[in-house]
Design an enzyme around this catalytic site. Structure first.
Site, short mmCIF file in Angstrom:
data_model
loop_
_atom_site.label_atom_id
_atom_site.label_comp_id
_atom_site.label_asym_id
_atom_site.label_seq_id
_atom_site.Cartn_x
_atom_site.Cartn_y
_atom_site.Cartn_z
N ARG A 232 -34.42 3.84 -38.35
CA ARG A 232 -33.40 3.93 -37.23
C ARG A 232 -32.29 3.34 -38.21
NH1 ARG A 232 -35.38 -0.29 -33.24
NH2 ARG A 232 -33.59 0.27 -31.98
N LYS B 203 -25.46 -2.26 -33.20
CA LYS B 203 -26.51 -3.09 -33.10
C LYS B 203 -27.25 -3.26 -34.44
CE LYS B 203 -29.48 0.18 -31.10
NZ LYS B 203 -30.14 0.52 -29.61
N HIS C 222 -38.89 -7.70 -29.70
CA HIS C 222 -39.14 -7.61 -28.36
C HIS C 222 -40.02 -8.80 -28.01
CE1 HIS C 222 -37.32 -3.49 -28.83
NE2 HIS C 222 -37.46 -3.61 -27.61
N ASP D 137 -28.75 -7.93 -26.40
CA ASP D 137 -29.75 -7.01 -26.29
C ASP D 137 -30.63 -7.43 -25.16
OD1 ASP D 137 -31.68 -5.22 -26.95
OD2 ASP D 137 -32.30 -5.91 -28.87
#
Length: 546
Positions: free
Chosen positions: A205, A235, A248, A319
């Site tokens: 990513r 981000k 997460h 986020d």
């Protein structure tokens, strides 16, 4: 579920032309002070925010998720999920009741392009005007839209190609297609710079481990997306690329000794200089600035570093607030803390009604200064103003999706990324019949490569011939084949260090265009011009370049 207070009914008679202008900006709002303005003069975002009620300001700083694939008609399961989350049954009811600034969509909200366009039109209709509609469309391993749209290569593939002009052209295609679908905010590009041997949790990513190279690529994405009328989001500020933990579920720690300014900030600075309209704050413990607190709730990070030092003037979005590091506080308290730290837009609070009520209570009792709430809402309204545009014919819009012209614009980027890390730089890498194999879950890429090889005139068999083996995201040494003549990494190239294949190739991506570019290199029709944006132990950045 807490009941959402409703604003008193407006009794002012507003000029119809002014109402039409306001509808382009806000979610069904009717400010009293606007009645005193000339019908030919639209209010500024600051003036509009200054005339809103507390409830209207609170709505503007919220960007929840929704369940369902239609604004007003949903399944019983989706209705139940919306009720549990927000006390409403449909996405349209959520938008109307809370007067939210925006909505984020996921793959669960998408079945096909025509459905998505109908859905986004329905959400805007429910809003009574402009609405932020966001999505995580990074391409590569994070892409909510895959069918019926042009597939771009991953961020790492773009960096391997090393030509910002190609990146910008590809992302202008992406922005054009997103806009046609009614999406006006993309939570991309990832501006995180990788460090360490394995690429960390961010992996492909990222645009790699070189801050300057990543900075040039990030700026190109911003120009491409926003040149097509879709807001870009940098981000995860101030940098998630040097961590191994997944934010997460845990709070990654960036040690105080880490060289944040030199290693992490250049892509964010470049993206800001390119005009990025949003920056997403990461759930990261930046110990040199505010130890122990997620950056998404840190005043030294969001206000001191991002606003005062880097000069960012756009919308700061958190986020997702349903991620574990943000749930150390109840939803209402978390929402207030994020606003006080400097966030403007609160993404995916875990309980929408609780977040709404918490903000409303805080602004009324003075815990959250109304001026801070108004400042945040003003930035959201200004972003809506930037994105406001006449709605085009959806039938005409959708005809451009995955068109020949768009694929031709993206293909040079995919071709430029293909990197040879071991093997001969000229001529074909495979001779005679080929058997394409893949690690579990790579069937689509295998089929695309098989198709491209067959089109190039290479016989392809199911077994017994020269093996080209594909590996991708999440694969390990056990997914390699000892008998493969060519092993191809469709994600970060680190796994290639474990392969004994005489030829090693990285595409960093499993898109259809990436597989076509790979086929050209395998057959000798094209050389591999790419250069790995990350170091692979024991292998060169390119076997064909110094």
């Amino acid at each position: 579920m807490a009941q959402v207070p409703t604003s008193p009914r407006r009794t002012h008679i507003l000029v119809p032309a002014l109402l039409a202008m306001l509808a382009l900006l806000v979610t069904g709002l009717g400010p009293a002070s606007a009645a005193r303005r000339s019908p030919t003069m639209a209010p500024s975002a600051a003036e509009l925010a200054g005339s809103l009620s507390d409830a209207e300001l609170v709505g503007q700083v919220l960007m929840p998720h929704v369940y369902g694939t239609h604004a007003t008609e949903v399944s019983a399961d989706d209705a139940a999920a919306n009720q549990q989350y927000a006390g409403v049954s449909t996405p349209a009811e959520l938008v109307e009741r809370y007067r939210v600034g925006g909505v984020i969509l996921f793959d669960r909200n998408v079945t096909d392009p025509a459905q998505l366009r109908t859905f986004t039109d329905g959400l805007r209709s429910a809003a009574g005007g402009q609405l932020l509609v966001g999505i995580d469309q990074e391409y590569g391993v994070v892409a909510r839209l895959t069918d019926g749209v042009t597939g771009l290569p991953s961020a790492m593939a773009s960096a391997a190609a090393g030509d910002p002009a190609l990146t910008e052209a590809a992302w202008r295609v992406a922005g054009t297609e997103l806009a046609a679908l009614g999406v006006n905010v993309d939570f991309a590009p990832v501006a995180d710079v990788l460090s360490g041997g394995g690429g960390g949790i961010i992996g492909s990513r990222s645009y790699g481990s070189d801050p300057a190279l990543a900075a040039a690529q990030v700026a190109a994405v911003v120009r491409g997306l926003q040149g097509a009328g879709v807001a870009a989001t940098l981000k995860h500020f101030p940098g998630h690329g040097n961590t191994e933990l997944d934010s997460h579920s845990e709070l990654p720690v960036v040690p105080a000794a880490h060289p944040l300014a030199e290693a992490d900030l250049p892509p964010f600075t470049a993206g800001i200089d390119a005009g990025a309209w949003l920056v997403m704050a990461g759930h990261l413990d930046i110990q040199q600035l505010d130890p122990g607190l997620p950056a998404s709730f840190s005043h030294p990070v969001l206000t001191g570093l991002l606003r005062e030092q880097l000069g960012f003037r756009g919308v700061t979005v958190t986020d997702a607030l349903n991620m574990a590091p943000a749930q150390r506080w109840p939803p209402g308290e978390a929402a207030v803390r994020a606003l006080l730290a400097g966030a403007d837009l609160l993404l995916m609070p875990p309980d929408l009604a609780a977040a709404y009520d918490g903000l409303l209570t805080a602004v009324r009792d003075g815990t959250l200064p109304r001026e801070r709430l108004r400042e945040a809402a003003t930035r959201v309204l200004e972003l809506k103003r930037r994105l406001a545009a006449p709605t085009a014919d959806p039938a005409q819009d959708l005809s451009i999706l995955d068109s020949d012209g768009h694929r031709q614009a993206v293909a040079p980027l995919a071709a430029g990324a293909v990197t040879l890390l071991r093997g001969t730089c000229t001529g074909p890498l495979v001779d005679g019949p080929v058997t394409v194999t893949a690690a579990s879950g790579r069937d689509q890429a295998r089929d695309w490569l098989t198709e491209a090889l067959a089109e190039a005139g290479v016989p392809v068999s199911h077994s017994g011939d020269t093996v080209v083996h594909l590996v991708g995201y999440g694969d390990g040494p056990g997914d390699l084949r000892e008998d493969a003549a060519v092993t191809v990494a469709m994600d970060t190239p680190h796994l290639l260090a474990e392969s004994r294949s005489p030829a090693l190739v990285a595409t960093y991506s499993s898109s259809r265009l990436s597989m076509r570019a790979l086929a050209a290199v395998l057959t000798g029709a094209a050389q591999a011009p790419g250069r790995s944006p990350v170091e692979v132990p024991g292998l060169p950045r390119s076997a064909c370049q110094e």
